[in-house]
Write a protein that holds these residues in place. Sequence first.
Motif, PDB file in Angstrom:
ATOM      1  N   ASP A 135       0.846  -1.179   0.000  1.00  0.00           N
ATOM      2  CA  ASP A 135       0.000   0.000   0.000  1.00  0.00           C
ATOM      3  C   ASP A 135       0.898   1.251   0.000  1.00  0.00           C
ATOM      4  OD1 ASP A 135      -2.854   0.973   0.986  1.00  0.00           O
ATOM      5  OD2 ASP A 135      -1.291   2.081   2.065  1.00  0.00           O
ATOM      6  N   LYS A 136       0.438   2.306  -0.645  1.00  0.00           N
ATOM      7  CA  LYS A 136       1.248   3.519  -0.787  1.00  0.00           C
ATOM      8  C   LYS A 136       1.659   4.102   0.579  1.00  0.00           C
ATOM      9  CE  LYS A 136      -0.111   6.350  -4.300  1.00  0.00           C
ATOM     10  NZ  LYS A 136      -0.833   7.523  -4.842  1.00  0.00           N
ATOM     11  N   ASN A 137       0.759   4.039   1.550  1.00  0.00           N
ATOM     12  CA  ASN A 137       1.087   4.607   2.859  1.00  0.00           C
ATOM     13  C   ASN A 137       2.176   3.814   3.569  1.00  0.00           C
ATOM     14  OD1 ASN A 137      -0.724   6.702   2.672  1.00  0.00           O
ATOM     15  ND2 ASN A 137      -2.425   5.416   3.400  1.00  0.00           N
ATOM     16  N   VAL A 138       2.152   2.499   3.367  1.00  0.00           N
ATOM     17  CA  VAL A 138       3.177   1.641   3.951  1.00  0.00           C
ATOM     18  C   VAL A 138       4.530   1.979   3.313  1.00  0.00           C
ATOM     19  CG1 VAL A 138       3.972  -0.755   4.104  1.00  0.00           C
ATOM     20  CG2 VAL A 138       1.547  -0.228   4.392  1.00  0.00           C
ATOM     21  N   GLN A 139       4.477   2.158   1.994  1.00  0.00           N
ATOM     22  CA  GLN A 139       5.679   2.494   1.243  1.00  0.00           C
ATOM     23  C   GLN A 139       6.288   3.803   1.777  1.00  0.00           C
ATOM     24  OE1 GLN A 139       4.395   2.741  -2.795  1.00  0.00           O
ATOM     25  NE2 GLN A 139       6.458   2.607  -3.627  1.00  0.00           N
ATOM     26  N   GLN A 152       7.865  15.240   1.709  1.00  0.00           N
ATOM     27  CA  GLN A 152       7.589  15.773   0.368  1.00  0.00           C
ATOM     28  C   GLN A 152       8.430  15.049  -0.682  1.00  0.00           C
ATOM     29  OE1 GLN A 152       8.970  19.710  -0.280  1.00  0.00           O
ATOM     30  NE2 GLN A 152       7.743  20.010  -2.124  1.00  0.00           N
ATOM     31  N   GLN A 153       9.714  14.840  -0.353  1.00  0.00           N
ATOM     32  CA  GLN A 153      10.595  14.164  -1.302  1.00  0.00           C
ATOM     33  C   GLN A 153      10.136  12.710  -1.521  1.00  0.00           C
ATOM     34  OE1 GLN A 153      14.725  13.878  -0.122  1.00  0.00           O
ATOM     35  NE2 GLN A 153      15.435  14.231  -2.224  1.00  0.00           N
ATOM     36  N   ALA A 154       9.797  12.052  -0.407  1.00  0.00           N
ATOM     37  CA  ALA A 154       9.366  10.657  -0.494  1.00  0.00           C
ATOM     38  C   ALA A 154       8.095  10.542  -1.335  1.00  0.00           C
ATOM     39  CB  ALA A 154       9.133  10.101   0.915  1.00  0.00           C
ATOM     40  N   ARG A 155       7.152  11.438  -1.088  1.00  0.00           N
ATOM     41  CA  ARG A 155       5.897  11.405  -1.858  1.00  0.00           C
ATOM     42  C   ARG A 155       6.158  11.634  -3.333  1.00  0.00           C
ATOM     43  NH1 ARG A 155       1.104  11.187   0.813  1.00  0.00           N
ATOM     44  NH2 ARG A 155       1.143  11.808   3.001  1.00  0.00           N
TER      45      ARG A 155
END
Length: 205
Positions: A135-139, A152-155
């Motif tokens: 899942d994107k949030n886990v990532q 911000q960079q991670a997103r």
Amino acid sequence: MLRVALTGGIASGKTTVSNLFAELQIPVVDADILAREAVAAGSNGLRQVVERFGEQILTADNELNRAALREIVFQDPQARKDLEAIVHPQVRQLTQAAIQRHEAEGAAYCLIVVPLLVETGQSKRHDKVIVVDVDKNVQLDRLLKRDGSSEQQARSIIESQASREQRLEIADYIIDNSGELDLPSLRKRVAEIHDNIIAISNDQR
Ligand code: ATP
């Protein structure tokens, strides 16, 4: 020899999973590792990178200063393209050489870790595709914990990659790695996939 691709978004668990295939004596070809080799100190690749970006991207030991280079390409899409034009052909060459070596050694299949499989349209070049799915949030969580990057960079890295759905579309096998790290379960899932691929390989021999 079957060519099996392993892909997944950043920090999804590709290395964790590929280590489990290596435990089963399956040769692993990892594009990230080869990408480091492609610009190792003294390499032809690093020489070309210095020609393009200057000596500011070298450390005092004449190695690649990854943080400095990352800073440059993060802000400049053309710089990023230029870097890729240098590194990708080198990685492709090293990858082919490694695959040929494993084939000559008689492996039933080799696992090729290709983080950007969807983005670079390479799925058809492989006999099977394994996707590590999270899942994107886990990532995001794992990325923040591991690399200490800003949210911000991670997103923005996650958004720049293919979507979860695009990856699942090309998957022959899916490894769900969203939960807490549970190596015995992960190992069991890897063994299932391994047995299946070995059976396919035996059928083809
Ligand atoms: P990258 O795309 O950056 O190369 P990756 O896909 O290879 O990353 P890993 O390095 O295997 O991913 O995992 C990312 C981080 O998450 C690591 O710190 C790893 O230890 C951790 N991790 C992997 N799987 C799990 C899990 N199921 N639960 C918690 N943490 C995990």
